[in-house]
Design an enzyme around this catalytic site. Structure first.
Site, mmCIF file in Angstrom:
data_model
loop_
_atom_site.group_PDB
_atom_site.id
_atom_site.type_symbol
_atom_site.label_atom_id
_atom_site.label_comp_id
_atom_site.label_asym_id
_atom_site.label_seq_id
_atom_site.Cartn_x
_atom_site.Cartn_y
_atom_site.Cartn_z
ATOM 1 N NE ARG A 56 -9.165 -13.522 34.338
ATOM 2 C CZ ARG A 56 -8.073 -14.167 34.795
ATOM 3 N NH1 ARG A 56 -8.045 -15.486 34.824
ATOM 4 N NH2 ARG A 56 -7.033 -13.484 35.224
ATOM 5 C CE LYS A 205 -32.082 -13.239 23.435
ATOM 6 N NZ LYS A 205 -30.706 -13.543 23.266
HETATM 7 C C1 LIG Z 1 -30.957 -18.525 19.819
HETATM 8 C C2 LIG Z 1 -29.927 -17.521 20.271
HETATM 9 N N1 LIG Z 1 -28.700 -17.949 20.553
HETATM 10 C C3 LIG Z 1 -27.734 -17.079 20.961
HETATM 11 C C4 LIG Z 1 -27.987 -15.729 21.090
HETATM 12 C C5 LIG Z 1 -26.893 -14.807 21.517
HETATM 13 O O1 LIG Z 1 -27.045 -14.484 22.869
HETATM 14 P P1 LIG Z 1 -26.614 -13.096 23.529
HETATM 15 O O2 LIG Z 1 -27.449 -12.032 22.918
HETATM 16 O O3 LIG Z 1 -26.872 -13.330 24.989
HETATM 17 O O4 LIG Z 1 -25.162 -12.916 23.230
HETATM 18 C C6 LIG Z 1 -29.260 -15.250 20.805
HETATM 19 C C7 LIG Z 1 -29.557 -13.813 20.930
HETATM 20 O O5 LIG Z 1 -30.589 -13.324 20.520
HETATM 21 C C8 LIG Z 1 -30.261 -16.175 20.375
HETATM 22 O O6 LIG Z 1 -31.502 -15.763 20.063
#
Ligand SMILES: Cc1ncc(COP(=O)(O)O)c(C=O)c1O
Length: 389
Positions: A56, A205
């Site tokens: 961790r 993403k």
């Molecule tokens: C711009 C943006 N920030 C944060 C997040 C949150 O990320 P996660 O889905 O990995 O928790 C997303 C998810 O779609 C996002 O589009």
């Protein structure tokens, strides 16, 4: 605490993407960082170890990813998490009951939900403003403001926040300035260089880019902030597993190549859609018609593959998103494959309707994450879906 090396920060971007944070494995010389799939490490004696005691706290695969992304953002310290929202959760744990946050109103729906349904209950206060006007950010600042939080471009309205101006407002208020750089990625935008104290990513993403893991990261240049974030990462434990770190690390190696293609196809599709008779309006910062195009050209090196458009009729929007064949109807974004979404019922369903309407996020808005497929196939697919809608 993970720290990007001086020699990594001296490399150019594409070289950093491939090499930063990574060294040949000491056991066999493996060129690719191994997946250290272990929860613990043998100790040579009481209090004597190789710097790793429990996974961790430290894991070599995770550290390679953390150093790699920190270097891409042009910063020293990176902290990886099990999701983008876990990264946000840890960031907000820097604050205390009664502290106030000024946040862009058009942030990702899950970000808004965590702030208003979790952190507001625990005593943080939030003011949501249109971040495209720095004066609104300045007007919302109070003596107890401890954080200014912006996403730029925003999801899905593609509004921009002037990072240098917002950073200056936060600095003068003695507040931290945090930027979600998920949409632009460090290939197109470097918030740290423009005054951000912390950069957040959903690595799910573009950084991973292949839609095969969920993760998040926080990056900072400031040593004392890194100490506090490292403490929270270890104390609260929202870390990613080593295999997901390895997948993200494999993704970042090709980030420049992928982003160039997302950008080329994003620009081409945005221009084509803007002239399509069935579309009322296209939201893409790379279009000269975008109200903040000049700011986009100033603070971004490219515009990427995210765009939204207004069809003017909710029923047509729903029909269209169900009729594409190459574009998959799905949440998420930033993968090599093209996705289509209906923000009002998908990514932003948790945002109250009146707030959605105020920012133009109508029931007839459609969002695209443009992948790296052949542009002609993408156009043909959208054309047939629009024709049938
Ligand atoms: C711009 C943006 N920030 C944060 C997040 C949150 O990320 P996660 O889905 O990995 O928790 C997303 C998810 O779609 C996002 O589009």
């Amino acid at each position: 605490m993970t720290r990007a090396a001086d020699q990594d920060l001296a490399l150019r971007f594409a070289t950093r993407a491939v090499h930063a944070g990574q060294v040949p494995d000491p056991l066999a010389g493996a060129v690719m960082t191994p997946i250290y799939q272990t929860s613990t490490y043998v100790q040579e004696g009481v209090g004597r170890n190789k710097g790793y005691e429990y996974a961790r706290t430290r894991n070599p695969t995770r550290e390679a990813l953390e150093r790699n992304i920190a270097a891409l953002e042009g910063a020293r310290h990176g902290f990886a998490f099990g999701s983008g929202l876990a990264a946000l959760d840890t960031l907000l744990k820097l604050l205390s009951e009664g502290d106030h946050v000024v946040c862009g109103e058009n942030v990702y729906g899950g970000t808004h939900r965590q702030m208003t349904h979790v952190w507001a209950r625990l005593g943080l206060r939030f003011t949501f403003v249109d971040p495209s006007d720095p004066q609104r950010i300045a007007d919302a600042v109070r003596p107890e403001t401890k954080l200014v939080y912006a996403e730029t471009p925003t999801n899905p309205m593609m509004r921009l926040c002037d990072l240098a101006a917002a950073g200056e407002i936060a600095r003068r208020a003695g507040a931290l300035f945090a930027v979600d750089n998920t949409f632009a990625t460090p290939f197109f935008q470097r918030p740290v260089a423009l005054g951000a104290d912390v950069v957040l990513h959903s690595t799910t993403k573009y950084l991973n880019g292949h839609s095969d893991m969920v993760g998040g990261v926080l990056v900072t240049e400031r040593d004392e902030l890194a100490e506090r974030l490292g403490f929270l990462q270890n104390s609260c434990g929202a870390i990613p597993g080593p295999f997901d770190c390895w997948l993200a690390l494999r993704g970042t190696k090709t980030l420049p190549l992928r982003m160039r293609q997302h950008d080329a196809s994003g620009r081409a599709l945005a221009a084509w859609l803007e002239n399509h008779p069935k579309i009322e309006r296209v939201y893409y910062p790379g279009l000269p018609s975008h109200p903040q195009h000049a700011l986009a050209c100033r603070q971004m090196a490219g515009f990427g593959g995210m765009l939204s458009f207004e069809l003017g009729d909710p029923a047509r929007a729903r029909r269209m998103v169900e009729r594409t064949r190459v574009f998959a109807l799905a949440e998420s974004l930033g993968g090599v494959e093209s996705l289509i979404g209906h923000p009002a019922t998908m990514t932003h369903a948790s945002v109250p309707r009146e707030m959605r309407e105020r920012m133009g996020l109508t029931d007839s808005l459609v969002r695209l994450s443009v992948g790296i497929e052949d542009i002609e196939d993408l156009k043909e697919d959208l054309d047939q879906a629009l024709g049938a809608a």
